[in-house]
Motif scaffolding. Structure first.
Motif, PDB file in Angstrom:
ATOM      1  N   LEU A   1      -1.668 -51.222 -13.403  1.00 52.16           N
ATOM      2  CA  LEU A   1      -0.604 -51.075 -13.502  1.00 52.16           C
ATOM      3  C   LEU A   1       0.998 -50.555 -12.925  1.00 52.16           C
ATOM      4  O   LEU A   1       1.900 -51.738 -12.544  1.00 52.16           O
ATOM      5  CB  LEU A   1      -0.256 -50.294 -14.790  1.00 52.16           C
ATOM      6  CG  LEU A   1      -0.402 -50.658 -15.992  1.00 52.16           C
ATOM      7  CD1 LEU A   1      -0.557 -49.650 -17.059  1.00 52.16           C
ATOM      8  CD2 LEU A   1      -0.623 -52.178 -16.862  1.00 52.16           C
ATOM      9  N   TRP A   2      -0.219 -49.673 -12.139  1.00 59.15           N
ATOM     10  CA  TRP A   2       1.309 -49.361 -10.378  1.00 59.15           C
ATOM     11  C   TRP A   2       1.167 -50.473 -10.108  1.00 59.15           C
ATOM     12  O   TRP A   2       2.589 -50.742  -9.108  1.00 59.15           O
ATOM     13  CB  TRP A   2       0.296 -48.010 -10.224  1.00 59.15           C
ATOM     14  CG  TRP A   2       1.667 -47.082  -9.487  1.00 59.15           C
ATOM     15  CD1 TRP A   2       1.240 -47.184  -7.797  1.00 59.15           C
ATOM     16  CD2 TRP A   2       2.299 -46.415  -9.535  1.00 59.15           C
ATOM     17  NE1 TRP A   2       2.545 -47.101  -6.855  1.00 59.15           N
ATOM     18  CE2 TRP A   2       3.316 -46.299  -8.166  1.00 59.15           C
ATOM     19  CE3 TRP A   2       3.269 -45.759 -10.597  1.00 59.15           C
ATOM     20  CZ2 TRP A   2       4.223 -45.170  -7.816  1.00 59.15           C
ATOM     21  CZ3 TRP A   2       4.434 -44.727 -10.772  1.00 59.15           C
ATOM     22  CH2 TRP A   2       4.834 -44.583  -9.389  1.00 59.15           C
TER      23      TRP A   2
ATOM     24  N   LEU B   1       0.697 -53.454  -9.818  1.00 63.08           N
ATOM     25  CA  LEU B   1       1.860 -55.534 -10.692  1.00 63.08           C
ATOM     26  C   LEU B   1       3.310 -54.380 -10.645  1.00 63.08           C
ATOM     27  O   LEU B   1       3.889 -54.951 -11.638  1.00 63.08           O
ATOM     28  CB  LEU B   1       1.102 -54.635 -11.838  1.00 63.08           C
ATOM     29  CG  LEU B   1      -0.042 -55.472 -11.974  1.00 63.08           C
ATOM     30  CD1 LEU B   1      -0.935 -55.855 -13.814  1.00 63.08           C
ATOM     31  CD2 LEU B   1      -0.134 -56.821 -10.881  1.00 63.08           C
ATOM     32  N   GLU B   2       3.309 -53.362 -10.385  1.00 65.99           N
ATOM     33  CA  GLU B   2       5.036 -52.926 -10.401  1.00 65.99           C
ATOM     34  C   GLU B   2       5.342 -52.355 -12.264  1.00 65.99           C
ATOM     35  O   GLU B   2       6.255 -52.157 -11.874  1.00 65.99           O
ATOM     36  CB  GLU B   2       5.907 -53.669  -9.805  1.00 65.99           C
ATOM     37  CG  GLU B   2       5.597 -53.919  -7.512  1.00 65.99           C
ATOM     38  CD  GLU B   2       6.381 -54.343  -6.994  1.00 65.99           C
ATOM     39  OE1 GLU B   2       7.588 -55.090  -7.881  1.00 65.99           O
ATOM     40  OE2 GLU B   2       5.758 -55.111  -5.826  1.00 65.99           O
ATOM     41  N   LEU B   3       4.182 -52.521 -12.479  1.00 68.76           N
ATOM     42  CA  LEU B   3       4.722 -51.403 -13.987  1.00 68.76           C
ATOM     43  C   LEU B   3       4.734 -49.928 -13.757  1.00 68.76           C
ATOM     44  O   LEU B   3       4.258 -49.319 -14.536  1.00 68.76           O
ATOM     45  CB  LEU B   3       3.331 -52.199 -14.957  1.00 68.76           C
ATOM     46  CG  LEU B   3       3.684 -53.863 -15.062  1.00 68.76           C
ATOM     47  CD1 LEU B   3       2.892 -54.381 -15.857  1.00 68.76           C
ATOM     48  CD2 LEU B   3       4.949 -54.227 -15.552  1.00 68.76           C
ATOM     49  N   ALA B   4       5.583 -49.440 -13.363  1.00 73.19           N
ATOM     50  CA  ALA B   4       5.805 -47.930 -12.839  1.00 73.19           C
ATOM     51  C   ALA B   4       5.887 -47.531 -14.512  1.00 73.19           C
ATOM     52  O   ALA B   4       4.866 -46.269 -14.460  1.00 73.19           O
ATOM     53  CB  ALA B   4       6.967 -48.005 -12.125  1.00 73.19           C
ATOM     54  N   TYR B   5       6.635 -47.628 -15.320  1.00 73.46           N
ATOM     55  CA  TYR B   5       7.163 -46.726 -16.298  1.00 73.46           C
ATOM     56  C   TYR B   5       5.727 -47.098 -16.883  1.00 73.46           C
ATOM     57  O   TYR B   5       5.444 -45.868 -17.455  1.00 73.46           O
ATOM     58  CB  TYR B   5       7.828 -46.877 -17.346  1.00 73.46           C
ATOM     59  CG  TYR B   5       8.167 -46.186 -18.810  1.00 73.46           C
ATOM     60  CD1 TYR B   5       8.413 -44.961 -18.135  1.00 73.46           C
ATOM     61  CD2 TYR B   5       7.859 -46.670 -19.947  1.00 73.46           C
ATOM     62  CE1 TYR B   5       9.008 -43.720 -19.177  1.00 73.46           C
ATOM     63  CE2 TYR B   5       8.162 -46.095 -21.282  1.00 73.46           C
ATOM     64  CZ  TYR B   5       8.364 -44.539 -20.670  1.00 73.46           C
ATOM     65  OH  TYR B   5       8.458 -44.445 -21.253  1.00 73.46           O
ATOM     66  N   PRO B   6       4.947 -47.950 -17.643  1.00 71.02           N
ATOM     67  CA  PRO B   6       3.615 -48.060 -18.238  1.00 71.02           C
ATOM     68  C   PRO B   6       2.847 -46.856 -17.539  1.00 71.02           C
ATOM     69  O   PRO B   6       1.928 -46.878 -18.017  1.00 71.02           O
ATOM     70  CB  PRO B   6       3.795 -49.171 -17.638  1.00 71.02           C
ATOM     71  CG  PRO B   6       4.396 -50.685 -18.110  1.00 71.02           C
ATOM     72  CD  PRO B   6       5.995 -49.187 -16.807  1.00 71.02           C
ATOM     73  N   ALA B   7       2.495 -47.515 -16.415  1.00 72.62           N
ATOM     74  CA  ALA B   7       1.143 -46.216 -15.177  1.00 72.62           C
ATOM     75  C   ALA B   7       1.699 -45.136 -16.069  1.00 72.62           C
ATOM     76  O   ALA B   7       0.557 -44.032 -16.154  1.00 72.62           O
ATOM     77  CB  ALA B   7       1.316 -47.180 -14.680  1.00 72.62           C
TER      78      ALA B   7
END
Length: 401
Positions: A54-55, A57-63
């Motif tokens: 996830l990180w 994929l630049e999905l920082a908050y979900p990661a």
């Protein structure tokens, strides 16, 4: 060490390898189902793999949210931005912290309480990089943008703040390199899990000081000549330091036993390892020298004398000398000498010196006279020891056992 790259195997392959590697590093593991359902360190790593994807994929908050859930579940805090290689194992799991810019190679093992932390509030690289096959003991802290080379071992509760080269062992606060050995490895992956064989430099220092005090307090007053600087031949040419140029190499098993014994010295477990090596290679000079040094520095002079006598016999046989040292003549040592000829003379000197220490002056003087006859140039310092034995004020009975 090359850091893990983004061109990694599939997520499924990573997770499968993370589970499989447990069986090489934890003998308590019995089944994949048990590992998958009861190992918090494995739970933390598997959830990290998902969070890291996830990180990326630049999905920082979900990661970050997933890593927070992983910490609640496993008590292991791995930032999703950390880069971790293949077959990563956290044993026991509790209290492990891995920072955002940490980089970890393949086949790394961390025990509980380990921190891979930063030392600055600035952004950028601020956490450590670990090479392949690194083992970090329980409670150890590795801090700052430093690098631990491949196969480094960090002792429990150590604090490492400086980079360490490959194949080193680090202990203490702050961490200090105490040994550079490629010792025996465990597991199919060649990972050194013998982190219980970490040397204890403080304990060794204390033991050495105690031995010196016992020797000073219990030793009789020796003639003044003993206090003078000994000739170089006496100090540099003895059984402790013998290293022949043409000796047969040690087998891998025997060499590893000697390495382990060196790490464990002065603990008594070292003697068992040396005796095991002696059983495998009873005539090899390196094995005999190691066992002799152990007994000598432990002040077990009778045992050291036994090793020296055995060395005398084996070197005589290999050099094709008469086993009765009293009958040997200088002509037996004329011309080019082999390593075994030299080892024989060193063993003869060692026997004489130990007999002096044990108060057996008559036998010691006979051996020293033979040594002086066989070594007329006094390259081994036999004449010096003989002059000591001849001193009228030297009380041979004072050292008698």
């Amino acid at each position: 060490m090359s850091a893990p790259t983004d061109a990694a195997p599939s997520l499924w392959q990573l997770m499968r390898d993370d589970i499989a590697c447990v069986f090489q590093r934890d003998p308590a593991a019995r089944s994949r189902w048990e590992v998958l359902t009861t190992y918090p360190g494995v739970h933390a790593v598997l959830l990290y793999r998902l969070a890291h994807r996830l990180w990326r994929l630049e999905l920082a908050y979900p990661a970050r949210l997933l890593s927070f859930v992983a910490r609640l579940w496993s008590n292991v805090d791995i930032h999703p931005g950390a880069r971790i290689g293949l077959r990563f194992f956290i044993d026991h799991g509790a209290g492990v912290v891995i920072g955002e810019t940490a980089e970890i190679g393949d086949d790394v093992t961390l025990y509980h309480g380990v921190t891979l932390g930063g030392t600055t509030w600035n952004k950028g690289k601020r956490h450590p990089t670990l090479g392949n096959g690194v083992v970090v003991g329980a409670g150890a802290k590795v801090l700052g943008p430093i690098t631990l080379g491949d196969r480094v071992r960090v002792g429990a509760n150590s604090v490492v703040v400086h980079s360490v080269g490959a194949d080193r062992t680090v202990v203490g606060i702050p961490g200090k390199e105490v040994v550079s050995l490629k010792t025996v490895v465990n597991g199919e992956e060649g990972i050194n899990l013998d982190h219980h064989l970490i040397p204890d430099p403080v304990g060794k220092l204390i033991a050495t000081l105690i031995q010196r005090l016992e020797r000073l307090e219990g030793a009789p007053e020796l003639p003044a000549i003993v206090a003078e600087e000994e000739p170089a031949a006496v100090v540099q040419n003895d059984l402790h330091t013998f290293a022949g140029d043409t000796l047969a190499p040690l087998s891998g098993a025997v060499g590893r036993l000697l390495e382990k014994a060196a790490i464990l010295y002065p603990q008594m477990e070292a003697e068992n390892l040396l005796l095991e090596a002696w059983a495998l290679a009873s005539d090899h000079p390196q094995v005999l020298g190691a066992l002799y040094r152990f007994y000598f520095y432990r002040h077990r002079l009778d045992d050291a004398l036994g090793v020296a006598e055995h060395t005398l016999r084996t070197s005589a046989a290999q050099a094709r000398l008469n086993t009765d040292w009293k009958s040997l003549q200088p002509t037996d040592f004329a011309g080019p000498q082999s390593d075994m000829h030299r080892l024989y003379l060193l063993a003869l000197k060692a026997c004489a010196y130990l007999e002096l220490r044990l108060g057996r002056c008559a036998s010691a003087k006979q051996r020293l006279e033979a040594l002086c006859r066989l070594d007329p140039e006094n390259s081994l310092g036999g004449a010096y020891l003989l002059s000591l034995a001849d001193l009228s004020d030297f009380d041979c009975t004072s050292n008698a056992a």
